[in-house]
Design an enzyme around this catalytic site. Sequence first.
Site, PDB file in Angstrom:
ATOM      1  N   TRP A 153      32.950  -8.278  16.066  1.00  0.00           N
ATOM      2  CA  TRP A 153      33.439  -7.648  14.692  1.00  0.00           C
ATOM      3  C   TRP A 153      34.822  -7.108  15.041  1.00  0.00           C
ATOM      4  O   TRP A 153      36.087  -7.256  14.353  1.00  0.00           O
ATOM      5  CB  TRP A 153      32.673  -6.669  14.125  1.00  0.00           C
ATOM      6  N   ASP A 201      35.933   1.248  12.311  1.00  0.00           N
ATOM      7  CA  ASP A 201      34.766   0.428  11.489  1.00  0.00           C
ATOM      8  C   ASP A 201      33.553   0.973  11.999  1.00  0.00           C
ATOM      9  O   ASP A 201      32.953   0.859  13.120  1.00  0.00           O
ATOM     10  CB  ASP A 201      34.787  -1.238  12.012  1.00  0.00           C
ATOM     11  N   LYS A 234      23.663  -1.993   5.825  1.00  0.00           N
ATOM     12  CA  LYS A 234      23.060  -1.566   6.915  1.00  0.00           C
ATOM     13  C   LYS A 234      22.427  -0.144   6.867  1.00  0.00           C
ATOM     14  O   LYS A 234      21.249  -0.024   6.295  1.00  0.00           O
ATOM     15  CB  LYS A 234      23.909  -1.700   8.275  1.00  0.00           C
TER      16      LYS A 234
END
Length: 359
Positions: free
Chosen positions: A101, A170, A194
Amino acid sequence: MKKINFCSGPAILPQSVYVDTQRSLLDFKDTGLSILELSHRSIYIVDMIEETKALVKELLYINDEYEILFLHGGASLQFCMIPYNFSLTNNTSIYTLTGQWASNAYNEAKLFSETSILVDSSNQNFSYLPYIEEKYSFDNSNYIHFTSNNTIYGTQWKSFPKCNIPLIVDMSSDIFSKKIEVNNFDLIYAGAQKNLGAAGVCMVIIKKAMLEKQNKNIPTMLDYAVHVKNNSSFNTPPVFAIYTCLLNLQWLKMQGGVDKIEEINNKKAAILYDEIERNSLFECVVKNEKDRSIMNAVFVAKNNDVEKYFKKFCLENGIVGIDGYRTIGGFRASLYNALPLESVETFIDMMKDFETNHA
Ligand SMILES: Cc1ncc(COP(=O)(O)O)c(C=O)c1O
């Protein structure tokens, strides 16, 4: 059979979230209307978004220098919004490549900005966190970007450097899992699916001062200032997904907030990593204990037969979402807030049973 869901996201949410969202589908807060048919301009939804923002601020101790946004496009849209908004001509945007990511964020930034890489752990398939200094001073730079928890590879930064440029992180897979000092960050973003709520919304915590650093000529939907000014409702926001965030955060508050959940999360991770280390059939992928993620424990079987039989054994015993990412193989147990300690204990007992029968 009740399943234990170790999926990395979308992931398990508290039971109360499922029950309350179900109720809201038929009648949202005694309005006689489903949440799906209520206008985002109605007082009910405006209030619901305000309540969610207030709870985010309360749980993370966020002061009024920050704005909370709920945006479409997932965390992945932030990969492009950040460089689009904050890249000034002749300045560099700095990235830390510690996973898939993080690399996606970097690749997107290359489209809009000069970029440089501070650290990169791809040489060992992202199985460790590179050394970083406690402090940095950068010239002619826009911002520095980190991924706090590398969901796929199971590493997690436990601290961040002090820098003379904005720190952007992030936190998709560890937001609300532990205490953070929001004042140390200039922009935090997290896809909801999540630790926060249903897929479809990305939360952004942005320091208002960042709006003064923005580029001009940004397409409306990519412009942070537009979303701040319109309280996340410039266009129709993902109302239902935001509502699941509210319910989840209410549950978190009932559990004792972030401080309490951090204790439980640390315990879940500690007992699982201990078992992986102890069990003769498995091993951790991340060797350096201090780099290991509290949210995603990545491990492999010591041989292919064990991997195959353990996967089958998991399925037969109601364990789902345990497969590792395709670039690593093996296993990944995601230990997000809503996964009870008892589920981890059950899984550990299964690992022991499996070892007894297959070692
Ligand atoms: C750390 C991290 N960042 C970004 C993403 C991408 O999120 P989204 O699917 O919301 O774009 C993920 C997805 O799993 C992730 O784990």
